[in-house]
Design a protein around this motif. Structure first.
Motif, mmCIF file in Angstrom:
data_model
loop_
_atom_site.group_PDB
_atom_site.id
_atom_site.type_symbol
_atom_site.label_atom_id
_atom_site.label_comp_id
_atom_site.label_asym_id
_atom_site.label_seq_id
_atom_site.Cartn_x
_atom_site.Cartn_y
_atom_site.Cartn_z
ATOM 1 N N LEU A 1 7.326 4.391 6.853
ATOM 2 C CA LEU A 1 6.633 5.633 6.536
ATOM 3 C C LEU A 1 5.617 5.424 5.425
ATOM 4 C CD1 LEU A 1 9.542 8.260 6.460
ATOM 5 C CD2 LEU A 1 8.174 7.504 8.396
ATOM 6 N N LYS A 2 4.520 6.138 5.547
ATOM 7 C CA LYS A 2 3.480 6.193 4.510
ATOM 8 C C LYS A 2 3.377 7.652 4.096
ATOM 9 C CE LYS A 2 -0.244 5.102 2.092
ATOM 10 N NZ LYS A 2 -0.289 6.287 1.251
ATOM 11 N N PHE A 3 3.519 7.908 2.792
ATOM 12 C CA PHE A 3 3.435 9.264 2.269
ATOM 13 C C PHE A 3 2.047 9.501 1.683
ATOM 14 C CE2 PHE A 3 7.998 8.110 1.550
ATOM 15 C CZ PHE A 3 8.520 8.894 2.560
ATOM 16 N N ARG A 4 1.530 10.697 1.882
ATOM 17 C CA ARG A 4 0.215 11.078 1.358
ATOM 18 C C ARG A 4 0.232 11.026 -0.171
ATOM 19 N NH1 ARG A 4 -3.385 12.809 4.280
ATOM 20 N NH2 ARG A 4 -2.083 13.846 5.817
ATOM 21 N N GLY A 5 -0.767 10.362 -0.737
ATOM 22 C CA GLY A 5 -0.898 10.279 -2.188
ATOM 23 C C GLY A 5 -0.056 9.205 -2.840
ATOM 24 N N LYS B 1 0.793 -1.233 0.000
ATOM 25 C CA LYS B 1 0.000 0.000 0.000
ATOM 26 C C LYS B 1 0.823 1.281 0.000
ATOM 27 C CE LYS B 1 -3.811 -2.384 1.934
ATOM 28 N NZ LYS B 1 -5.035 -2.386 2.564
ATOM 29 N N GLY B 2 2.067 1.202 -0.464
ATOM 30 C CA GLY B 2 2.867 2.404 -0.623
ATOM 31 C C GLY B 2 3.733 2.795 0.553
ATOM 32 N N GLU B 3 3.906 1.898 1.507
ATOM 33 C CA GLU B 3 4.777 2.207 2.642
ATOM 34 C C GLU B 3 6.225 1.877 2.277
ATOM 35 O OE1 GLU B 3 2.163 1.537 6.626
ATOM 36 O OE2 GLU B 3 2.761 -0.281 5.560
#
Length: 174
Positions: free
Chosen positions: A66-70, A17-19
């Motif tokens: 870390l998970k970044f917005r978008g 999921k983009g982490e």
């Protein structure tokens, strides 16, 4: 003086999921909880396009996740692998008296007690007890100097020098 400080390096993706998994290069991994955004160092000019807003922070062993917005898929973050994460000096941690950023110390001229230039600070080695300054001496040798008050007499980042006292025996093996 450095305008940006490296706080971590993206080592790999984490999940689907983009982490990303980040190896922290800061003294305190918990500082990621307080960060709102980071600048991605891609090796190109740092501009507004490389600023990433932090949406979530978790921890796993010595890593920050870390998970970044978008950024919502593994494909979106795959290209960030091995990139450094930077913060501007204005977002850096506040230093106490007689504390300095390592990035500001590297390259400073090293002078002896009399003010004679004897070398250049090459590295700061973190040990359990105290830091150690690795100094390239003008005569080609290397001096490993404990960063303690008895040895480090003066640090003037603005003027670009460190004045030291070399304890007896430290140059014997250099």
């Amino acid at each position: 003086m450095e305008e940006y400080f490296k706080v971590g390096i993206i080592t790999s993706t984490h999940g689907l999921k983009g982490e990303v998994k980040v190896f922290p290069t800061t003294d305190d991994v918990n500082r990621f909880k307080r960060l709102k955004k980071v600048t991605l160092d891609t090796g190109k000019a740092r501009d507004a396009g490389t600023v990433l807003e932090i949406e979530g922070v978790k921890f796993f062993k010595q890593f920050a996740i870390l998970k970044f917005r978008g950024v919502d898929s593994i494909e979106d973050v795959e290209r960030y692998r091995k990139a450094s994460l930077l913060v501007p000096r204005s977002d850096a941690v506040r230093l106490r008296k007689d504390e300095y950023f390592v990035a500001d110390l590297i390259g400073l001229t090293v002078r002896d007690e009399d003010g004679t230039e004897i070398g250049t600070l090459k590295d700061v080695i973190e040990t359990g007890a105290n830091d150690v300054y690795a100094i390239d001496l003008r005569d080609g040798r290397e001096l490993l100097l404990p960063a303690i008050k008895q040895c480090v007499l003066e640090v003037d980042v603005e003027a670009g020098f460190i004045r030291i006292h070399i304890l007896e025996g430290l140059l014997d093996g250099a």
